[in-house]
Write an enzyme that holds these catalytic residues in place. Structure first.
Site, mmCIF file in Angstrom:
data_model
loop_
_atom_site.group_PDB
_atom_site.id
_atom_site.type_symbol
_atom_site.label_atom_id
_atom_site.label_comp_id
_atom_site.label_asym_id
_atom_site.label_seq_id
_atom_site.Cartn_x
_atom_site.Cartn_y
_atom_site.Cartn_z
ATOM 1 N N ASP A 193 0.761 -1.150 0.091
ATOM 2 C CA ASP A 193 -0.413 0.083 -0.078
ATOM 3 C C ASP A 193 1.013 1.522 0.088
ATOM 4 O O ASP A 193 1.721 1.537 -0.824
ATOM 5 C CB ASP A 193 -0.919 -0.170 1.566
ATOM 6 N N TYR B 17 -3.034 11.339 1.343
ATOM 7 C CA TYR B 17 -4.067 11.547 -0.379
ATOM 8 C C TYR B 17 -3.914 12.752 -1.045
ATOM 9 O O TYR B 17 -3.254 13.177 -2.033
ATOM 10 C CB TYR B 17 -5.051 10.966 0.184
ATOM 11 N N HIS C 152 -4.900 -7.578 -0.179
ATOM 12 C CA HIS C 152 -4.182 -6.869 -0.008
ATOM 13 C C HIS C 152 -3.135 -6.420 1.462
ATOM 14 O O HIS C 152 -1.969 -6.066 1.414
ATOM 15 C CB HIS C 152 -4.344 -5.844 0.062
#
Lengths: 461, 461
Positions: free
Chosen positions: B227, B373, B430
């Site tokens: 990630d 982000y 993930h």
């Protein structure tokens, strides 16, 4: 080279014209939706009565106590980044004063009375109890009462129209009519029931609202909407062309291949598409896309995972406040993003904004309100393609300076063949009825007079 | 026609080859970031000490009491739509059992002890106190200890590595080395400080972590990430090619014009790009885009309005739970979307998942975690263009079946010129270190052995 350019322009124009003429070749009538589709629990089907019951907004002691408790016990927030206003979203420095005002100064009793200043009702349509305000004007002989459906959007509510309702329901000099207004809460919003199963998008809401108007004795009526209300209005005007007498929209848009093509062509030849003093509402396109990226994350999330974010927003009043008021900041004036207080009280009072929050909080409807995005973007509802069909309903657009989208008449007319005109405002934002009720009401009067003249001329012909 | 097709294919291949060769003409070294950029309050600059202080995770009585209170007083939720699992997001029926488990059965004291089973520290780097776990192995003579930096992402934490750490820090038969692991919390995540000003993206975190490793006495070291950890690792491997001995990534990706072009070309000629049994991890492209639309709303929101949604997620533990656990459902197995319980305990225990939530809740770091982000997608940080530069650091990719993205070696090698190979798993998702710690640790050993051989061969040459 000169000749080549002329040729290119010519081919472009012919291409666009052909593409834009294609929809004319489509079957004329859009898909018919089931007028009796049941959205309530299946075991209630055929067992609900169709009466119209008086309704009053009630903020119970229990709700108020719980809400104050949550506001007073809100969790400590991390500070905003240095030098930041609303660019990363709601500025956390502003949470404290808003929470304090909501829990200590907002007068729940007075505001409840305010909410109940207009007669309100509920009636069960297709399995859902639909809440609505209904105000009939007192008029002298010679003044005609015409029915007008006012439709709100997200994250608004019927509260957006409270200042405008009195202006619409009393006779105005120069007009021989006044409005009976019907202002429903959208299904799943505020005091209207939410559907229990997937599929209830804006077109299906249009069906419910038509049934509502019919039940109230109005076979034919005028409609007005902004945000989702504008989308629903546009779809009603497309699906029910014989019943809708006219549509006033403060967010009139067309979404077809042709409108996209014209918009792109206008990026190269703006004068073909838009008057020069309005070109900056559409172009440059990169600015528009960057704006979409910056401001439409909420839509992306709500169209895909409304139930996830709904858990937090149902549970936290400060969370709900920041999520909703961010939109009242940026959608009223984009440039308020740079202000630490988001410019929220530039045009709205704290009470006005908290009233609107109370509609969501007291009814615990934020999750069901957000599901509308998912329904409207579902494959099934997109496949209906209602937006592709044109409508002959006479139409008027009120175009506020800071509205989220702008399209000029020559694009709008592709769908709204009887667009009688537009009012271009050099002021105002997305919540125009709430922000500038007088300007809004005046424009609705003006538009409906033209709609009535349009019908008279048609009858005379 | 046959000749025309051959010609088209030839031109396409030459076009792609040319495009993909272009970056080779770029200056070889990516932009140099300021190794001392200050992220703490300016008045602390030059006044913080550089010592390494022991740290223990502490769930205080005050935090536990407040949390239980919030969980027990959570607001009533609207039911999910009929027939719906996780398709609209976290299923509200599942909130009650999770909240009950968290408040009544989760043993805060025991879990705190669990968190503290590994030695932990904080040290101030560039103004921020960075939290990290550091475990050194006990080894026999002849076994080399090699330093390995493990980096988590969002919405994970150092907790993801707790099961893998013991497997990495003891000697394994067949290998003449074992790892000293350093597992930091990303700045703004869990127990590491958050920056006070804009600009701290993944590349800048890479600088901080390099400084951390240097302070711990490791001039050269191995890195691993998933990630955000994978993005940071990739940028560290690009910026510090002489210091990073090797990179193991469980989400290795390339984002360049060439990779996009190859991906698109592969939609028409998949066999040019990807082995046939893996083609369905990339194609059809429409399925991939539809997946992006469906699953990346959170990213759109967090890249633009992290502070808005952060208010609710900081205030509501059930809100935080639904927001984070939705990802542990869908990112572990996409098809778990259709299950009412989201398949959350398919591979994880409730304690494991709540442990990870506690890292965010106790440190109140959800807002600052989401800001990453926004920072990474800021114009300024995107303009750095670090991803465009290639790296010669030996690289290995672990590709779980249900990872969010898949790229085949022939695309990956465009950036990672020394990609020594990939492990293609027919299982796992993930959070692979958390979900399949043994598979993960074995793969890291295997990769680092190859990295060490690679360096030996290079030295010998």
């Amino acid at each position: 080279m000169g000749k080549l350019l002329v040729l290119t322009v010519l081919i472009t124009i012919i291409g666009i014209a052909t593409w834009c003429a294609l929809p004319m070749l489509l079957p004329e009538s859009p898909p018919q939706l089931d007028a009796n589709e049941w959205w309530g629990p299946m075991d209630t089907k055929g067992k609900v009565d169709a009466s119209i019951k008086p309704f009053q907004v009630k903020f119970t002691e229990e709700i108020i106590k719980d809400l104050k408790n949550r506001l007073q016990n809100k969790r400590q927030l991390v500070p905003p980044l240095e030098g930041i206003g609303f660019e990363y979203g709601f500025n956390s420095k502003e949470i404290e004063p808003w929470a304090k005002y909501w829990s200590e100064e907002y007068k729940f009793g007075d505001r409840e009375k305010f909410f109940n200043k207009f007669p309100q009702y509920k009636t069960n349509i297709q399995g859902l109890n639909i809440h609505f305000i209904r105000v009939k004007p007192q008029v002298q002989p010679g003044v005609t009462v015409v029915p007008l459906l006012l439709m709100h959007g997200w994250p608004g509510s019927v509260r957006e129209f409270y200042e405008a309702i009195p202006l619409l329901t009393k006779p105005v000099s120069g007009y021989d009519f006044a409005f009976e207004v019907i202002v429903p809460s959208l299904p799943g919003y505020g005091f209207s029931d939410a559907t229990v199963r997937p599929g209830l998008g804006s077109a299906q809401i249009g069906v419910i609202f038509k049934n509502l108007m019919n039940r109230l004795g109005h076979k034919k009526f005028y409609i007005q909407g902004g945000d989702w209300g504008a989308i629903i209005a546009s779809q009603m005007a497309t699906m029910f062309q014989n019943d809708i007498l006219g549509m006033h929209s403060n967010m009139l848009i067309v979404q077809t291949g042709c409108s996209t093509l014209k918009t792109i062509a206008g990026a190269f030849f703006p004068s073909l598409i838009v008057e020069s003093h309005l070109a900056d509402r559409m172009y440059p396109l990169w600015k528009y896309f960057s704006y979409l990226m910056e401001e439409f994350g909420y839509m992306h999330l709500q169209a895909t995972k409304p139930d996830t974010v709904g858990v937090a927003l149902s549970d936290s009043p400060t969370g709900l406040l920041s999520y909703i008021l961010e939109k009242f900041s940026t959608w009223t004036r984009f440039e308020h993003r740079t202000l630490v207080n988001g410019g929220l009280t530039f045009r709205f009072s704290k009470d006005q904004l908290i009233d609107n929050l109370m509609v969501y909080w007291a009814s615990n409807s934020i999750t069901t309100s957000m599901r509308l995005y998912a329904e409207n973007m579902s494959n099934k509802n997109r496949a209906l393609g209602i937006d592709k069909f044109s409508t002959s309903v006479p139409t008027w657009a009120l175009q506020a300076k800071n509205e989220l989208f702008y399209q000029p008449p020559n694009i709008l007319r592709h769908k709204y063949s009887n667009l009688l005109g537009v009012t271009v405002l050099d002021d105002g934002g997305h919540f125009i009825a709430f922000e500038m009720p007088k300007v809004f009401a005046d424009d609705v009067f003006k538009a409906v007079k033209l709609f009535r003249d349009f019908h008279k001329t048609k009858t005379e012909l």
